[in-house]
Design an enzyme around this catalytic site. Structure first.
Site, short mmCIF file in Angstrom:
data_model
loop_
_atom_site.label_atom_id
_atom_site.label_comp_id
_atom_site.label_asym_id
_atom_site.label_seq_id
_atom_site.Cartn_x
_atom_site.Cartn_y
_atom_site.Cartn_z
CB CYS A 27 135.46 55.97 64.74
SG CYS A 27 137.09 55.37 64.29
CG LEU A 28 134.90 51.19 70.01
CD1 LEU A 28 135.99 51.95 70.74
CD2 LEU A 28 133.70 50.98 70.93
#
Lengths: 319, 199
Positions: free
Chosen positions: B92-93
């Site tokens: 999750c970036l």
């Protein structure tokens, strides 16, 4: 999409590379504030997905993109690049700014249109020339033309059918109107009024097509022309295209016995001489006569004008 | 593959190979296939983090529409981190999602991932279990992450207590990774992990 970097001679400065495609800038555009530069095609595609600068994410729209400084354009123009058709044998190495001109006429372009010299005279891409067969190409051409002709013929038949249909419908409508006219008096009145309107419009149109005349000597007016003179004028009016429904009335109005009160006797004519100049007169070519049409002279008083107009014949004095 | 994507990746590959981070062994990049659609990345765990000393392998898939869309990246090496799934390796970036920009490169992606290892975002988690532990018991989180780094990424710090607990479960017939996940999820409480595994 820029120019592949390995097509260039020597090193290309990092500043001339598009950050999106990582090739040498093609049609460069720059962002207004951060001044980051991209290929036009690359940045347009990016902005269509996300309206930001791809380098620093500042807001950016297509409308804000501007031309890059001249120095950058010059640096790009000066780079030397190999031709797009190098793999097809073109050995030219040219400045970037002359590449597009060269490509238009490059002999090695495999898609360059050439004229077949074996007889069919069709224009074909160069790389298809070796597999080109005149008869086959011409035959396919004929088939295509034939197809097109069939289509047109089909269309033609359809249109003809359509016209017949319309004609039948129009006939039906006419019959229907005729029946209405005979069975209903108010319909007849409307129809007659419409006819009259049409006739009036025809007279105005005709009048507009005629040239103005100037009477220099009103004293030369012949108030009682003889039959021979009248016939001659009538013939000329017919040749001038006078609407048939006013011709007889007009000709009758060439004699003082039919003239309006203000013109009908020598005495009244004398009294009204000053008004003559107010008449709008039209020429009767080659004749010493003028047409004074009612539609042109509605400004004249009722005692000086009659429907559908007057014909004035002169002994002399018409220009 | 679209020409522009292949050309970009070629250049970026060279950029990474020549970069000083490679010289310092902080990042690594290898081709998996010859048409530049799939690559293997590797980042070193940043110093002063539970990941120090570990090497984390990444799967990088380049889409046709690259660089207009971000590359698809996930961790192959198992890792204990609030923003990385301990199950799938999904990351999750923001820059790998809606904050991607066309001027970013594989090098900046690798460096961003390295930065993510030093600065987790527990409020925007990918792995809820890890994120909860991070927020509720940071020391336990660090211990667990360090243990995972040792177990999967070649990290140096051995925690014999953890290893013993895992061995106990393995002896009961539990698969090692499964045992590690269960223990990690229950703050290394052997009893609760066992309960969960056999329920």
């Amino acid at each position: 999409m820029g120019f592949e970097i390995n097509r260039f001679q020597g090193d290309v400065d990092e500043e001339l590379i598009c950050p999106i495609c990582s090739a040498v800038l093609e049609d460069p555009l720059q962002a207004p504030e951060c001044e980051h530069v991209f290929c036009k095609a690359c940045i347009t595609q990016w902005i269509s997905r996300q309206p930001t600068c791809p380098v620093d994410r500042q807001n950016l729209t297509s409308a804000q993109l501007t031309q890059v400084p001249r120095i950058l354009r010059n640096l790009l123009a000066r780079l030397t690049i190999s031709c797009d058709n190098a793999q097809y044998g073109c050995t030219r190495v040219l400045n970037l700014d002359t590449l597009s001109t060269h490509l238009e006429e490059c002999e090695h372009n495999p898609k360059r249109p050439v004229l077949c010299e074996q007889g069919c005279a069709l224009v074909i891409p160069k790389d298809e020339l070796k597999d080109h067969n005149c008869i086959k190409e011409l035959r396919s051409l004929i088939t295509k033309q034939q197809q097109k002709m069939n289509e047109y013929q089909h269309e033609f038949h359809e249109l003809r059918f359509f016209i017949l249909e319309q004609r039948r419908e129009m006939q039906l409508l006419k019959d229907f109107m005729r029946a209405l006219k005979t069975s209903n008096p108010s319909m007849r009145a409307i129809a007659d009024a419409m006819d009259r309107d049409a006739q009036d419009r025809e007279v105005v149109r005709w009048s507009n097509s005629l040239q103005r005349a100037r009477v220099t000597r009103w004293g030369g007016m012949i108030s009682t022309p003889d039959d021979a003179l009248q016939r001659m004028i009538k013939r000329t009016l017919t040749e001038m295209g006078c609407p048939i429904h006013i011709l007889d009335d007009l000709m009758e109005n060439c004699h003082e016995c039919r003239w309006p009160p203000g013109l009908c006797s020598l005495e009244t004519r004398q009294n009204n001489r000053r008004q003559y100049e107010n008449y709008v007169c039209k020429r009767v070519p080659g004749k010493q006569a003028v047409l004074v049409l009612h539609c042109d002279n509605q400004h004249m008083g009722e005692d000086m004008m009659v429907e559908p107009g007057l014909v004035m014949i002169f002994a002399h004095g018409v220009e | 593959m679209a020409n522009i994507a292949a050309q970009r990746i070629k250049r970026e590959f060279k950029e990474v190979i020549k970069s000083e981070e490679v010289a310092k062994c902080a990042i690594k990049l290898e081709l998996v296939d010859n048409n530049y659609t799939e690559l293997k990345g590797e980042i070193a765990g940043p110093p002063d983090t539970p990941y120090e000393g570990g090497n984390f392998v990444l799967e990088i898939k380049v889409p046709e529409t690259y660089p207009f869309n971000p590359p698809k990246v996930r961790f192959i090496t198992k890792i204990w981190h609030p923003n990385i799934s301990s199950v799938t390796g999904a990351i999750c970036l923001d820059i790998l999602k809606d904050q991607w920009a066309a001027a970013m490169t594989l090098r900046t992606v690798l460096l961003s991932l390295q930065a993510l290892l030093s600065a987790a975002e527990p409020d925007d988690p990918q792995d809820a279990v890890v994120a909860r532990q991070y927020k509720e018991n940071l020391d336990m989180f660090k211990l667990t992450a360090r243990h995972w780094t040792n177990a999967y990424a070649g990290g140096p710090s051995v925690n014999s207590e953890c290893d013993d607990k895992i061995k106990r479960l393995v002896d009961m017939g539990i698969e090692e990774h499964q045992a590690r996940v269960a223990l990690s999820s229950y703050n290394w409480d052997l009893e609760r992990a066992t309960e969960q595994l056999f329920s």
